[in-house]
Structures are given as structure tokens and as C-alpha cells.
Design an enzyme around this catalytic site. Structure first.
Site, PDB file in Angstrom:
ATOM      1  N   ILE A   1      36.930  36.962  38.634  1.00 60.63           N
ATOM      2  CA  ILE A   1      37.751  38.124  38.983  1.00 60.63           C
ATOM      3  C   ILE A   1      38.088  37.955  40.454  1.00 60.63           C
ATOM      4  O   ILE A   1      37.248  38.103  41.330  1.00 60.63           O
ATOM      5  CB  ILE A   1      37.020  39.437  38.702  1.00 60.63           C
ATOM      6  CG1 ILE A   1      36.673  39.522  37.205  1.00 60.63           C
ATOM      7  CG2 ILE A   1      37.882  40.628  39.122  1.00 60.63           C
ATOM      8  CD1 ILE A   1      35.883  40.750  36.813  1.00 60.63           C
TER       9      ILE A   1
ATOM     10  N   THR B   1      39.715  46.308  45.502  1.00 57.93           N
ATOM     11  CA  THR B   1      40.929  45.799  46.118  1.00 57.93           C
ATOM     12  C   THR B   1      42.114  46.703  45.833  1.00 57.93           C
ATOM     13  O   THR B   1      43.095  46.712  46.573  1.00 57.93           O
ATOM     14  CB  THR B   1      41.214  44.368  45.609  1.00 57.93           C
ATOM     15  OG1 THR B   1      40.039  43.571  45.790  1.00 57.93           O
ATOM     16  CG2 THR B   1      42.357  43.723  46.362  1.00 57.93           C
TER      17      THR B   1
ATOM     18  N   TYR C   1      29.613  46.008  37.814  1.00 54.20           N
ATOM     19  CA  TYR C   1      30.058  45.382  39.061  1.00 54.20           C
ATOM     20  C   TYR C   1      28.897  45.460  40.038  1.00 54.20           C
ATOM     21  O   TYR C   1      28.583  46.515  40.575  1.00 54.20           O
ATOM     22  CB  TYR C   1      31.283  46.110  39.581  1.00 54.20           C
ATOM     23  CG  TYR C   1      31.961  45.493  40.781  1.00 54.20           C
ATOM     24  CD1 TYR C   1      31.553  44.282  41.330  1.00 54.20           C
ATOM     25  CD2 TYR C   1      33.051  46.130  41.374  1.00 54.20           C
ATOM     26  CE1 TYR C   1      32.194  43.728  42.410  1.00 54.20           C
ATOM     27  CE2 TYR C   1      33.705  45.590  42.457  1.00 54.20           C
ATOM     28  CZ  TYR C   1      33.276  44.399  42.975  1.00 54.20           C
ATOM     29  OH  TYR C   1      33.923  43.852  44.068  1.00 54.20           O
TER      30      TYR C   1
ATOM     31  N   LYS D   1      30.145  41.538  36.805  1.00 49.91           N
ATOM     32  CA  LYS D   1      30.924  40.930  37.878  1.00 49.91           C
ATOM     33  C   LYS D   1      29.983  40.772  39.061  1.00 49.91           C
ATOM     34  O   LYS D   1      29.507  41.758  39.625  1.00 49.91           O
ATOM     35  CB  LYS D   1      32.127  41.793  38.251  1.00 49.91           C
ATOM     36  CG  LYS D   1      32.927  41.214  39.415  1.00 49.91           C
ATOM     37  CD  LYS D   1      34.047  42.143  39.863  1.00 49.91           C
ATOM     38  CE  LYS D   1      34.761  41.569  41.076  1.00 49.91           C
ATOM     39  NZ  LYS D   1      35.798  42.497  41.611  1.00 49.91           N
TER      40      LYS D   1
END
Length: 295
Positions: A204, A48, A136, A164
Site C-alpha cells: 500500500i 495520506t 493498520y 498494513k
């Protein structure tokens, strides 16, 4: 439950000026807003944060600016993902030097390495830095799946402490969490409630740019076992989840949302990301208004 990477983190957008240069003043202002909304951790230079479109020196200064803005009590997780292991290691060194609290690392994208290659990539990061590592897992963007056997091997490495999970599969994620003993973090706002009820350590978020207080309240309710209240808050969050993440353009939509709230100077992104259409921007503003976030 352990929360090495924070209970409630936001993957922060990276503000730019209209000319495309970094806007550190807006970054500081936005980071303070996130903390006021209940964040105890911030991811800097994640997906992001348009990490593929920012440079090493910019990433380092952004980390330093956010640290100055929020102080030492807030955990900063540095995104250091790349499809080049040497580049990832260089970013990990920089993140360590500027005193990040952890590293967010995807499997290498585009090259589509083997499972052994994925393992060796993470192992190299583990050997390079003393910081805790958050895997991730987002195969929709990397193009590769971290298979169970690979995750089990990675879980044996001391500084790999969490995942994540942006796979969209809650049941598989909870099963993997229980098997490996790794901390687990929801990487999908629409699934935060379900992951947390399954025992995840935290979330998150992208929607947390604007919905920090409601997300914090939902996490509090789950923590004390008030599932009725948590379900009600999750239902209230559905419109924002859909409006900011529904089109898969979380970075540009989140920028439009915080720009509408006056938190950043410009909603500009760097190519290849482009501004949403006028109708999309109108829809985002309408959702913010209906949620009581914008007058």
C-alpha cells in the site's frame, strides 16, 4: 497468495480546491491515473488522504466518485480510523453502504488504550460490518503498539484478514505474518521489496502516485522469481521513495508531485498540514524530472 485488499494499492491523496473544498473532478482523474499505473486497489480516506480533516459526508461522496471513475474491478478500501470507536463504527456503516471492498482501521490514537481496549475496538468494527478488515499497524502515529498477544486474538476474528505494516520492522512483520496466517501488506515504500520477498501479499504505497509502472514491474519481477530485476527496480525507486516519503510528509509531498504532473487542480491541503517550502517543492520537481516522470 491471497490478496483480499489488492496486490498494489495506493493510499490516495484527497484533492481540494484552492478554497479548501473537496475537488471530486481531480479525484476522479487521479484515480484513473493510479489504475493506469497498475493499481488494482485504492485506499480512500487514509492517512495520506488527510482523513482526520475530512467529514463523513465528504468521505462517502469521495468513495462514490472514485468508484464511478475506476469501475467495479478495482478494490476500494475505506479508511475508517478514529480515536472514538462510535465514530469509527459510523464511518464503517457509510463505507458499507457505498459498497467499499474493505475497511482500513488503525488502533485508536491519542487516547492510548490498553491492549484489551485495542482488541475491543477492532472487535466492535468486526461486529458492525460484513466487510473485510485490514489492521493498520502504525505506532509512530497512533502512539500505541498492537502487541503480539492482541494481534493473535484479532487474527481469530473471521473478517480481520490482513495487516498494513508501517512499523518499519520487516523481520518482526514476517514473523507475525507466518504465525497468524494473516495477509500482510507493506505500508512503507522503502521496504516494499523486502516485505514482498518475505511473502507479503501486497503493498500500500504513497510513491505509487507517480511511480506506479516501476512498482508494478518490481512486483511482477518478484512474483516470477527474477530477483535481480526486482533489486534493480527497487534501486531505481529509491530516489522517489526518498523524495516523497523521506521528510515524513507523504500527503503534502505526494500532492505536490501529482500537481506537478497536472493530475490535480491544486496542491492545497487542510490545516494542520501546510504546503512544503519552495525549496522542498523544487526538490520534488527535480526528482520527478530525474526519474523521467516530468519534462
Amino acid at each position: 497468495m491471497s490478496c483480499t485488499f489488492g496486490r498494489f494499492s495506493v493510499a490516495m491523496v484527497t484533492p481540494f480546491h484552492d478554497d479548501g473544498s473537496m475537488d471530486y473532478e481531480s479525484a476522479r482523474r487521479l484515480a484513473k491515473h493510479l489504475v493506469a499505473g497498475g493499481c488494482d486497489a485504492i485506499v480512500v480516506s487514509g492517512t495520506t488522504g488527510e482523513a482526520p480533516a475530512t467529514h463523513m459526508d465528504e468521505k462517502a461522496e469521495l468513495l462514490e466518485e472514485v468508484r464511478q471513475a475506476v469501475g467495479s474491478e478495482i478494490k476500494l478500501i475505506a479508511g475508517v480510523s478514529s480515536n472514538d470507536t462510535a465514530h469509527t463504527l459510523a464511518m464503517a456503516r457509510v463505507a458499507t453502504q457505498v459498497q467499499a471492498n474493505g475497511l482500513l482501521v488503525t488502533a485508536p490514537y491519542y487516547n492510548r488504550p490498553s491492549q484489551d481496549g485495542i482488541f475491543e475496538h477492532f472487535k466492535a468494527v468486526h461486529e458492525e460490518s460484513d466487510l473485510p478488515i485490514l489492521i493498520y499497524d502504525i505506532p509512530g502515529r497512533t502512539g500505541v503498539t498492537i502487541e503480539d498477544g492482541t494481534l493473535d486474538r484479532l487474527a481469530e476474528l473471521e473478517r480481520i484478514q490482513g495487516v498494513k505494516d508501517a512499523t518499519g520492522n520487516v523481520a518482526a512483520g514476517i514473523s507475525r505474518m507466518r504465525r497468524t496466517g494473516l495477509e500482510w501488506y507493506s505500508g512503507d515504500d522503502g521496504l516494499n521489496f523486502f516485505f514482498m520477498c518475505g511473502g507479503a501479499s501486497g503493498v500500500i504505497s504513497v510513491v505509487g502516485h507517480v511511480e506506479g509502472k516501476r512498482i508494478s514491474a518490481m512486483l511482477d519481477a518478484i512474483e516470477v522469481g527474477d530477483l535481480a530485476q526486482a533489486r534493480a527496480l527497487d534501486a531505481e525507486l529509491a530516489a522517489s521513495n526518498r523524495g516523497i516519503m523521506g521528510a515524513g510528509q507523504g500527503a503534502t509531498y505526494a500532492k505536490q508531485a501529482v500537481y506537478a504532473l497536472g493530475l490535480i487542480e491544486s496542491p492545497r491541503s487542510r490545516l494542520p498540514l501546510v504546503e512544503p517550502s519552495e525549496s522542498e517543492i523544487t526538490s520534488i520537481r527535480e526528482i520527478l524530472t530525474s526519474q523521467g516522470l516530468l519534462k
